[in-house]
Scaffold this motif. Sequence first.
Motif, mmCIF file in Angstrom:
data_model
loop_
_atom_site.group_PDB
_atom_site.id
_atom_site.type_symbol
_atom_site.label_atom_id
_atom_site.label_comp_id
_atom_site.label_asym_id
_atom_site.label_seq_id
_atom_site.Cartn_x
_atom_site.Cartn_y
_atom_site.Cartn_z
ATOM 1 N N VAL A 1 47.623 -68.847 27.565
ATOM 2 C CA VAL A 1 48.319 -67.973 26.617
ATOM 3 C C VAL A 1 47.489 -67.805 25.345
ATOM 4 N N CYS A 2 46.872 -68.873 24.870
ATOM 5 C CA CYS A 2 46.014 -68.770 23.675
ATOM 6 C C CYS A 2 44.808 -67.870 23.932
ATOM 7 N N MET A 3 44.212 -67.972 25.123
ATOM 8 C CA MET A 3 43.072 -67.117 25.446
ATOM 9 C C MET A 3 43.489 -65.653 25.530
ATOM 10 N N LEU A 4 44.648 -65.383 26.120
ATOM 11 C CA LEU A 4 45.145 -64.011 26.202
ATOM 12 C C LEU A 4 45.425 -63.451 24.815
ATOM 13 N N ASN A 5 46.017 -64.268 23.952
ATOM 14 C CA ASN A 5 46.303 -63.852 22.580
ATOM 15 C C ASN A 5 45.011 -63.510 21.839
ATOM 16 N N MET A 6 43.994 -64.332 21.980
ATOM 17 C CA MET A 6 42.714 -64.089 21.314
ATOM 18 C C MET A 6 42.057 -62.817 21.854
ATOM 19 N N TYR A 7 42.125 -62.607 23.147
ATOM 20 C CA TYR A 7 41.525 -61.420 23.759
ATOM 21 C C TYR A 7 42.210 -60.154 23.256
ATOM 22 N N LEU A 8 43.546 -60.153 23.209
ATOM 23 C CA LEU A 8 44.275 -58.968 22.754
ATOM 24 C C LEU A 8 44.036 -58.693 21.271
ATOM 25 N N LYS A 9 43.954 -59.737 20.456
ATOM 26 C CA LYS A 9 43.674 -59.534 19.035
ATOM 27 C C LYS A 9 42.261 -59.006 18.825
ATOM 28 N N GLU A 10 41.318 -59.440 19.627
ATOM 29 C CA GLU A 10 39.939 -58.960 19.508
ATOM 30 C C GLU A 10 39.846 -57.491 19.899
ATOM 31 N N GLN A 11 40.652 -57.056 20.846
ATOM 32 C CA GLN A 11 40.649 -55.654 21.250
ATOM 33 C C GLN A 11 41.133 -54.746 20.125
ATOM 34 N N ASN A 12 42.084 -55.219 19.319
ATOM 35 C CA ASN A 12 42.638 -54.420 18.221
ATOM 36 C C ASN A 12 41.877 -54.614 16.910
ATOM 37 N N HIS A 13 40.869 -55.489 16.911
ATOM 38 C CA HIS A 13 40.138 -55.819 15.700
ATOM 39 C C HIS A 13 39.185 -54.692 15.307
ATOM 40 N N SER A 14 39.161 -54.371 14.022
ATOM 41 C CA SER A 14 38.246 -53.360 13.510
ATOM 42 C C SER A 14 36.857 -53.966 13.353
ATOM 43 N N HIS A 15 35.849 -53.270 13.853
ATOM 44 C CA HIS A 15 34.481 -53.772 13.765
ATOM 45 C C HIS A 15 33.692 -53.071 12.674
ATOM 46 N N GLU A 16 34.397 -52.524 11.689
ATOM 47 C CA GLU A 16 33.719 -51.851 10.579
ATOM 48 C C GLU A 16 33.294 -52.885 9.540
ATOM 49 N N GLN A 17 32.230 -52.564 8.846
ATOM 50 C CA GLN A 17 31.736 -53.455 7.808
ATOM 51 C C GLN A 17 32.654 -53.365 6.595
ATOM 52 N N PRO A 18 33.048 -54.505 6.023
ATOM 53 C CA PRO A 18 33.911 -54.454 4.849
ATOM 54 C C PRO A 18 33.201 -53.798 3.663
ATOM 55 N N GLU A 19 33.973 -53.217 2.783
ATOM 56 C CA GLU A 19 33.405 -52.553 1.612
ATOM 57 C C GLU A 19 32.791 -53.594 0.671
ATOM 58 N N PHE A 20 31.610 -53.272 0.138
ATOM 59 C CA PHE A 20 30.961 -54.201 -0.790
ATOM 60 C C PHE A 20 31.485 -53.951 -2.198
ATOM 61 N N ILE A 21 32.030 -55.006 -2.802
ATOM 62 C CA ILE A 21 32.482 -54.958 -4.193
ATOM 63 C C ILE A 21 31.672 -56.014 -4.942
ATOM 64 N N PRO A 22 30.875 -55.623 -5.919
ATOM 65 C CA PRO A 22 29.979 -56.593 -6.587
ATOM 66 C C PRO A 22 30.703 -57.461 -7.617
ATOM 67 N N TYR A 23 31.538 -58.361 -7.149
ATOM 68 C CA TYR A 23 32.188 -59.304 -8.063
ATOM 69 C C TYR A 23 31.136 -60.247 -8.642
ATOM 70 N N THR A 24 31.272 -60.586 -9.921
ATOM 71 C CA THR A 24 30.263 -61.430 -10.559
ATOM 72 C C THR A 24 30.384 -62.899 -10.147
ATOM 73 N N HIS A 25 31.557 -63.332 -9.721
ATOM 74 C CA HIS A 25 31.741 -64.746 -9.387
ATOM 75 C C HIS A 25 31.410 -65.053 -7.930
ATOM 76 N N LEU A 26 31.147 -64.044 -7.116
ATOM 77 C CA LEU A 26 30.781 -64.263 -5.719
ATOM 78 C C LEU A 26 29.279 -64.149 -5.543
ATOM 79 N N ARG A 27 28.767 -64.852 -4.533
ATOM 80 C CA ARG A 27 27.347 -64.795 -4.168
ATOM 81 C C ARG A 27 26.425 -65.180 -5.322
ATOM 82 N N ILE A 28 26.792 -66.218 -6.046
ATOM 83 C CA ILE A 28 25.955 -66.725 -7.142
ATOM 84 C C ILE A 28 24.840 -67.572 -6.528
ATOM 85 N N ARG A 29 23.610 -67.318 -6.908
ATOM 86 C CA ARG A 29 22.468 -68.095 -6.421
ATOM 87 C C ARG A 29 21.833 -68.813 -7.599
#
Length: 112
Positions: A53-81
């Motif tokens: 049942v867990c495998m079926l649930n994961m498979y069905l959720k993956e089928q409905n999952h959007s594979h688009e790249q998330p929008e980039f928002i340049p927050y100053t507190h993220l990705r600090i190097r």
Amino acid sequence: MAALGRLSQALRSSLTQSRRPLSAAAAGHGHGEHSAKTWKILTYVVALPGVAVCMLNMYLKEQNHSHEQPEFIPYTHLRIRSKRFPWGDGNKSLFHNPHLNALPDGYEGHDE
């Protein structure tokens, strides 16, 4: 002092008497066979269908999952190097995914 000795002797005798019936009951035949059969039944009736049942649930959720790249928002507190990573070019994390993980100036390969 004598009362303390009698109390400790009574405790000791009650502990040894309570252990004997348990070990005698465990020495009986069939106890381990019954629990092994119970766990085998539980494995086939509960665990394997639960995994299916867990495998079926994961498979069905993956089928409905959007594979688009998330929008980039340049927050100053993220990705600090503050210090370079000790591998590669020093800017990418160890498990870097160029599709999902943005660098400080945006995603790789996009000139936006």
